[in-house]
Design a protein around this motif. Structure first.
Motif, PDB file in Angstrom:
ATOM      1  N   GLY A  21     -19.747   9.241  23.147  1.00 27.05           N
ATOM      2  CA  GLY A  21     -20.130   8.145  22.267  1.00 27.05           C
ATOM      3  C   GLY A  21     -21.500   8.379  21.644  1.00 27.05           C
ATOM      4  N   ILE A  22     -22.437   8.868  22.445  1.00 25.72           N
ATOM      5  CA  ILE A  22     -23.785   9.171  21.952  1.00 25.72           C
ATOM      6  C   ILE A  22     -23.717  10.269  20.892  1.00 25.72           C
ATOM      7  N   ASP A  23     -22.973  11.330  21.195  1.00 27.87           N
ATOM      8  CA  ASP A  23     -22.870  12.467  20.275  1.00 27.87           C
ATOM      9  C   ASP A  23     -22.206  12.056  18.954  1.00 27.87           C
ATOM     10  N   ILE A  24     -21.134  11.297  19.037  1.00 26.63           N
ATOM     11  CA  ILE A  24     -20.424  10.860  17.827  1.00 26.63           C
ATOM     12  C   ILE A  24     -21.316   9.933  17.009  1.00 26.63           C
ATOM     13  N   GLY A  25     -22.020   9.015  17.668  1.00 26.21           N
ATOM     14  CA  GLY A  25     -22.931   8.115  16.968  1.00 26.21           C
ATOM     15  C   GLY A  25     -24.023   8.871  16.229  1.00 26.21           C
ATOM     16  N   GLU A  26     -24.587   9.883  16.883  1.00 21.13           N
ATOM     17  CA  GLU A  26     -25.637  10.685  16.240  1.00 21.13           C
ATOM     18  C   GLU A  26     -25.094  11.454  15.040  1.00 21.13           C
ATOM     19  N   LYS A  27     -23.865  11.971  15.163  1.00 25.06           N
ATOM     20  CA  LYS A  27     -23.276  12.710  14.051  1.00 25.06           C
ATOM     21  C   LYS A  27     -22.941  11.780  12.884  1.00 25.06           C
ATOM     22  N   LEU A  28     -22.477  10.556  13.200  1.00 23.36           N
ATOM     23  CA  LEU A  28     -22.227   9.576  12.136  1.00 23.36           C
ATOM     24  C   LEU A  28     -23.509   9.269  11.365  1.00 23.36           C
ATOM     25  N   TYR A  74     -19.685   0.661  16.634  1.00 23.88           N
ATOM     26  CA  TYR A  74     -18.784   1.793  16.845  1.00 23.88           C
ATOM     27  C   TYR A  74     -18.528   1.944  18.335  1.00 23.88           C
ATOM     28  N   LYS A  75     -17.258   2.114  18.695  1.00 20.36           N
ATOM     29  CA  LYS A  75     -16.884   2.296  20.095  1.00 20.36           C
ATOM     30  C   LYS A  75     -15.957   3.490  20.219  1.00 20.36           C
ATOM     31  N   THR A  76     -16.300   4.415  21.113  1.00 22.71           N
ATOM     32  CA  THR A  76     -15.359   5.463  21.437  1.00 22.71           C
ATOM     33  C   THR A  76     -14.445   4.928  22.529  1.00 22.71           C
ATOM     34  N   CYS A  77     -13.197   5.373  22.521  1.00 23.03           N
ATOM     35  CA  CYS A  77     -12.235   4.867  23.508  1.00 23.03           C
ATOM     36  C   CYS A  77     -11.219   5.946  23.836  1.00 23.03           C
ATOM     37  N   GLN A  78     -10.877   6.034  25.111  1.00 21.57           N
ATOM     38  CA  GLN A  78      -9.892   7.020  25.547  1.00 21.57           C
ATOM     39  C   GLN A  78      -8.479   6.443  25.524  1.00 21.57           C
ATOM     40  N   LYS A  79      -8.348   5.137  25.697  1.00 24.70           N
ATOM     41  CA  LYS A  79      -7.026   4.500  25.727  1.00 24.70           C
ATOM     42  C   LYS A  79      -6.749   3.799  24.410  1.00 24.70           C
ATOM     43  N   LYS A 106     -32.895 -14.627   9.984  1.00 27.07           N
ATOM     44  CA  LYS A 106     -32.390 -15.945   9.560  1.00 27.07           C
ATOM     45  C   LYS A 106     -31.078 -15.838   8.777  1.00 27.07           C
ATOM     46  N   ILE A 107     -30.282 -14.823   9.069  1.00 28.24           N
ATOM     47  CA  ILE A 107     -28.952 -14.676   8.478  1.00 28.24           C
ATOM     48  C   ILE A 107     -27.962 -15.361   9.413  1.00 28.24           C
ATOM     49  N   LYS A 108     -27.286 -16.380   8.918  1.00 25.95           N
ATOM     50  CA  LYS A 108     -26.323 -17.110   9.736  1.00 25.95           C
ATOM     51  C   LYS A 108     -25.139 -16.204  10.074  1.00 25.95           C
ATOM     52  N   PRO A 109     -24.581 -16.356  11.273  1.00 24.86           N
ATOM     53  CA  PRO A 109     -23.458 -15.497  11.657  1.00 24.86           C
ATOM     54  C   PRO A 109     -22.268 -15.638  10.703  1.00 24.86           C
ATOM     55  N   GLU A 110     -22.077 -16.837  10.156  1.00 28.79           N
ATOM     56  CA  GLU A 110     -20.967 -17.057   9.219  1.00 28.79           C
ATOM     57  C   GLU A 110     -21.118 -16.219   7.950  1.00 28.79           C
ATOM     58  N   ASP A 111     -22.338 -15.801   7.645  1.00 23.66           N
ATOM     59  CA  ASP A 111     -22.609 -15.022   6.434  1.00 23.66           C
ATOM     60  C   ASP A 111     -22.526 -13.512   6.656  1.00 23.66           C
ATOM     61  N   LEU A 112     -22.349 -13.096   7.899  1.00 24.18           N
ATOM     62  CA  LEU A 112     -22.285 -11.662   8.217  1.00 24.18           C
ATOM     63  C   LEU A 112     -20.875 -11.113   8.021  1.00 24.18           C
ATOM     64  N   THR A 113     -20.797  -9.921   7.458  1.00 21.46           N
ATOM     65  CA  THR A 113     -19.570  -9.133   7.500  1.00 21.46           C
ATOM     66  C   THR A 113     -19.681  -8.280   8.759  1.00 21.46           C
ATOM     67  N   ILE A 114     -18.731  -8.421   9.672  1.00 22.35           N
ATOM     68  CA  ILE A 114     -18.815  -7.750  10.970  1.00 22.35           C
ATOM     69  C   ILE A 114     -17.579  -6.887  11.176  1.00 22.35           C
ATOM     70  N   THR A 115     -17.807  -5.617  11.564  1.00 24.27           N
ATOM     71  CA  THR A 115     -16.698  -4.731  11.904  1.00 24.27           C
ATOM     72  C   THR A 115     -16.973  -4.031  13.229  1.00 24.27           C
ATOM     73  N   LEU A 116     -15.897  -3.735  13.924  1.00 31.57           N
ATOM     74  CA  LEU A 116     -15.941  -2.867  15.095  1.00 31.57           C
ATOM     75  C   LEU A 116     -14.961  -1.738  14.817  1.00 31.57           C
ATOM     76  N   THR A 117     -15.438  -0.510  14.899  1.00 31.67           N
ATOM     77  CA  THR A 117     -14.599   0.655  14.656  1.00 31.67           C
ATOM     78  C   THR A 117     -14.353   1.368  15.970  1.00 31.67           C
ATOM     79  N   ALA A 118     -13.070   1.508  16.333  1.00 31.94           N
ATOM     80  CA  ALA A 118     -12.651   2.186  17.560  1.00 31.94           C
ATOM     81  C   ALA A 118     -12.316   3.639  17.224  1.00 31.94           C
ATOM     82  N   ILE A 119     -13.048   4.556  17.846  1.00 31.75           N
ATOM     83  CA  ILE A 119     -12.901   5.993  17.586  1.00 31.75           C
ATOM     84  C   ILE A 119     -12.295   6.641  18.833  1.00 31.75           C
TER      85      ILE A 119
END
Length: 175
Positions: A21-28, A74-79, A106-119
């Motif tokens: 996960g550390i290595d992939i994050g650094e390469k990204l 970003y999350k690495t995952c084996q399963k 002071k950015i409200k959570p409703e105003d955030l675009t949020i993504t989680l990417t599973a690698i």
């Protein structure tokens, strides 16, 4: 484990999956041609901190852009079952990050675009975990101010429990 790491100061050594996960994050962060399907934001590894009733919260946002405003995790995952929409929607780390962004910008959570990417990653047989060919999945999620308030209450109650645990460890008789 948290007592050992955070109270006694015994640093956790990354295992092969954590290191991947550390290595992939650094390469990204350093190679714009690596994993083009992974959404990237203006800032990688944005460290934010805030205090809630004397409790310091700190986070390292994988991706952040205050102008959009957007948060990427970003999350690495084996399963293949490690992540799905329901898990992403309730992942408290994202709620914590939304709180940190609110407290710092002071950015409200409703105003955030949020993504989680599973690698997806796999163990290569040599005690090393590497990116494999399974498809990368990106999930969109939202948080509300009510989620942040619930999280703050969770942090406060957890701190009380942690203090009690530490006190029990410090007052335990030694042999």
């Amino acid at each position: 484990a948290w007592y050992d790491q955070y109270f006694l100061g015994n640093k956790l050594q990354p295992n092969a999956a954590m290191q991947a996960g550390i290595d992939i994050g650094e390469k990204l962060a350093t190679d714009p041609t690596y994993l083009l399907e992974v959404p990237r934001l203006a800032v990688f590894e944005q460290e934010l901190e805030c205090k809630i009733d004397g409790i310091t919260l700190r986070g390292h946002l994988d991706g952040f852009d205050k102008d959009i405003p957007a948060l990427a995790e970003y999350k690495t995952c084996q399963k293949d079952t490690a992540w799905d929409q329901k898990k992403v929607n309730f992942w408290m780390q994202i709620t914590c990050y939304a709180l940190l962004i609110y407290k710092n910008y002071k950015i409200k959570p409703e105003d955030l675009t949020i993504t989680l990417t599973a690698i997806p990653v796999t163990e290569n047989g040599n005690f090393k975990v590497e990116r494999d060919e399974r498809p990368i999945k990106t999930y969109s999620t939202k948080r509300k101010m009510s989620d942040i308030l619930k999280f703050i209450n969770f942090v406060k109650s957890t701190k009380i429990e942690m203090d009690a645990f530490i006190k029990s460890k410090c007052s335990a008789p030694t042999i």
